[in-house]
Design an enzyme around this catalytic site. Structure first.
Site, PDB file in Angstrom:
ATOM      1  N   ASP A 158       0.813  -1.226   0.000  1.00 24.25           N
ATOM      2  CA  ASP A 158       0.000   0.000   0.000  1.00 24.25           C
ATOM      3  C   ASP A 158       0.842   1.270   0.000  1.00 24.25           C
ATOM      4  O   ASP A 158       0.385   2.323  -0.457  1.00 24.25           O
ATOM      5  CB  ASP A 158      -0.936   0.012   1.222  1.00 24.25           C
ATOM      6  N   HIS A 207       3.681   1.745  -1.747  1.00 25.44           N
ATOM      7  CA  HIS A 207       3.973   2.023  -3.165  1.00 25.44           C
ATOM      8  C   HIS A 207       2.730   2.552  -3.879  1.00 25.44           C
ATOM      9  O   HIS A 207       2.806   3.474  -4.693  1.00 25.44           O
ATOM     10  CB  HIS A 207       4.412   0.735  -3.879  1.00 25.44           C
ATOM     11  N   LYS A 231       9.286   7.279   3.880  1.00 23.51           N
ATOM     12  CA  LYS A 231       9.719   6.078   4.603  1.00 23.51           C
ATOM     13  C   LYS A 231      11.240   5.945   4.516  1.00 23.51           C
ATOM     14  O   LYS A 231      11.914   5.602   5.486  1.00 23.51           O
ATOM     15  CB  LYS A 231       9.020   4.862   3.990  1.00 23.51           C
TER      16      LYS A 231
HETATM   17  P1  AMP Z   1      11.312   0.263  -2.631  1.00 26.17           P
HETATM   18  O1  AMP Z   1      10.513  -0.613  -3.524  1.00 26.17           O
HETATM   19  O2  AMP Z   1      11.398  -0.235  -1.222  1.00 26.17           O
HETATM   20  O3  AMP Z   1      12.631   0.668  -3.222  1.00 26.17           O
HETATM   21  O4  AMP Z   1      10.491   1.620  -2.501  1.00 26.17           O
HETATM   22  C1  AMP Z   1      10.073   2.330  -3.635  1.00 26.17           C
HETATM   23  C2  AMP Z   1       9.472   3.644  -3.186  1.00 26.17           C
HETATM   24  O5  AMP Z   1       8.377   3.390  -2.321  1.00 26.17           O
HETATM   25  C3  AMP Z   1      10.464   4.530  -2.405  1.00 26.17           C
HETATM   26  O6  AMP Z   1      10.276   5.878  -2.778  1.00 26.17           O
HETATM   27  C4  AMP Z   1      10.043   4.277  -0.982  1.00 26.17           C
HETATM   28  O7  AMP Z   1      10.359   5.336  -0.102  1.00 26.17           O
HETATM   29  C5  AMP Z   1       8.539   4.153  -1.133  1.00 26.17           C
HETATM   30  N1  AMP Z   1       7.955   3.452  -0.002  1.00 26.17           N
HETATM   31  C6  AMP Z   1       8.329   2.248   0.513  1.00 26.17           C
HETATM   32  N2  AMP Z   1       7.591   1.952   1.602  1.00 26.17           N
HETATM   33  C7  AMP Z   1       6.733   2.999   1.778  1.00 26.17           C
HETATM   34  C8  AMP Z   1       5.723   3.300   2.738  1.00 26.17           C
HETATM   35  N3  AMP Z   1       5.432   2.468   3.742  1.00 26.17           N
HETATM   36  N4  AMP Z   1       5.038   4.459   2.616  1.00 26.17           N
HETATM   37  C9  AMP Z   1       5.327   5.326   1.601  1.00 26.17           C
HETATM   38  N5  AMP Z   1       6.272   5.097   0.670  1.00 26.17           N
HETATM   39  C10 AMP Z   1       6.968   3.958   0.757  1.00 26.17           C
END
Ligand code: AMP
Length: 283
Positions: free
Chosen positions: A38, A40, A152
């Site tokens: 959620d 993402h 995050k």
């Molecule tokens: P990742 O797939 O973990 O590299 O994250 C991709 C994007 O999603 C990055 O900009 C993260 O900061 C964002 N993201 C990951 N988890 C969350 C969350 N719980 N709330 C908001 N954005 C998130």
């Protein structure tokens, strides 16, 4: 609910973006490593408030993983990710493989200073160079008007802003609030590694950060408050605390009480490393 167009080559991505531009459409980008949750999806929704088309990239970027880290076991669930993207209305999934992003002979690496110094870099020294390099490539491949990143990964958001400023990348960076479960745990693809018992412990991280941020805002001494927070995390069941530190909220310089701040932490639960951060309101 139409499924996003799935593209795996830079050439096809550029052709599609060119078509959209010819039609006068604006483009937002959401870079991810997949296993969408959620958090993402909230970024996709924000992207679609800002632009008419949303590109979500899914790429588990090897250059941001150290050899000891979880590159091989990082969760991959493409079919489900495409369903979730369709539900949120993203029009394009860019899913390059490693050879497309880093063809044989690839030899360039972007190195970011400023907000990249300290915190994560003390424990993952090559991480932000890997992030900066892949984000710069994704931006130059896609040329979006804006891109949405989650708070995050707060230090990463600051690093990406610095990258765009320093390299004149014409992409507006939008920070999005952290999405949490009902118990305050920040959603993360790596939460899938946690057992039920570990989830109970993980949920203490945000509570401890909030308590500590409130104490700092009320005048508590910074080093004793963060040391106390570290002890509270270990007492709650965390195995090791990499850092818990207050920083000024834009440049991530040392925090000063009259400035808006962030309290950031990274801690280990078994083999899983969790990060989180909260605002420290100025006094
Ligand atoms: P990742 O797939 O973990 O590299 O994250 C991709 C994007 O999603 C990055 O900009 C993260 O900061 C964002 N993201 C990951 N988890 C969350 C969350 N719980 N709330 C908001 N954005 C998130």
């Amino acid at each position: 609910m139409s499924r996003p167009l799935v593209i795996d080559s830079v050439a096809a991505l550029r052709a599609q973006i060119r078509d959209w531009r010819c039609d006068g459409l604006s483009v937002a980008m959401v870079p991810t490593m997949g296993a969408l949750h959620d958090g993402h999806i909230s970024l996709v929704r924000i992207a679609l408030e800002k632009a008419e088309r949303c590109v979500v990239s899914i790429f588990v970027n090897p250059t941001q993983f150290a050899p000891s880290e979880d590159l091989d076991k990082y969760p991959r669930q493409l079919a489900r990710d495409l369903d979730r993207m369709a539900g949120a209305g993203a029009q394009l999934a860019f899913i390059p493989d490693v050879a497309e992003m880093y063809p044989a002979g690839f030899a360039t690496r972007i190195s970011v200073g400023g907000p990249a110094a300290g915190l994560e870099s003390d424990f993952r020294p090559t991480f932000f160079d890997g992030v900066a390099t892949v984000v710069a490539k994704l931006f130059l491949q896609t040329l979006p008007d804006c891109a949405v990143f989650g708070e995050k990964d707060y230090q990463q958001l600051c690093v990406v802003r610095q990258l765009c400023r320093d390299l004149d990348l014409p992409v507006e960076i939008i920070g999005a609030p952290t999405v949490r479960d009902a118990h305050g745990l920040a959603m993360s693809s790596r939460n899938a590694y946690l057992s039920e018992a570990e989830l109970g412990v993980a949920r203490q991280l945000n509570a401890v950060l909030h308590r500590t941020a409130a104490a700092l805002a009320a005048g508590a001494d910074e080093s004793s408050a963060t040391a106390e927070a570290g002890r509270a995390l270990v007492k709650a069941g965390f195995d090791k605390v990499d850092y818990i530190a207050a920083r000024e909220s834009l440049a991530l310089a040392p925090w000063r009480r009259n400035r808006d701040g962030r309290l950031l932490a990274a801690a280990w639960l078994g083999k899983t490393r969790l990060i989180d951060n909260v605002e420290v309101p100025s006094a």
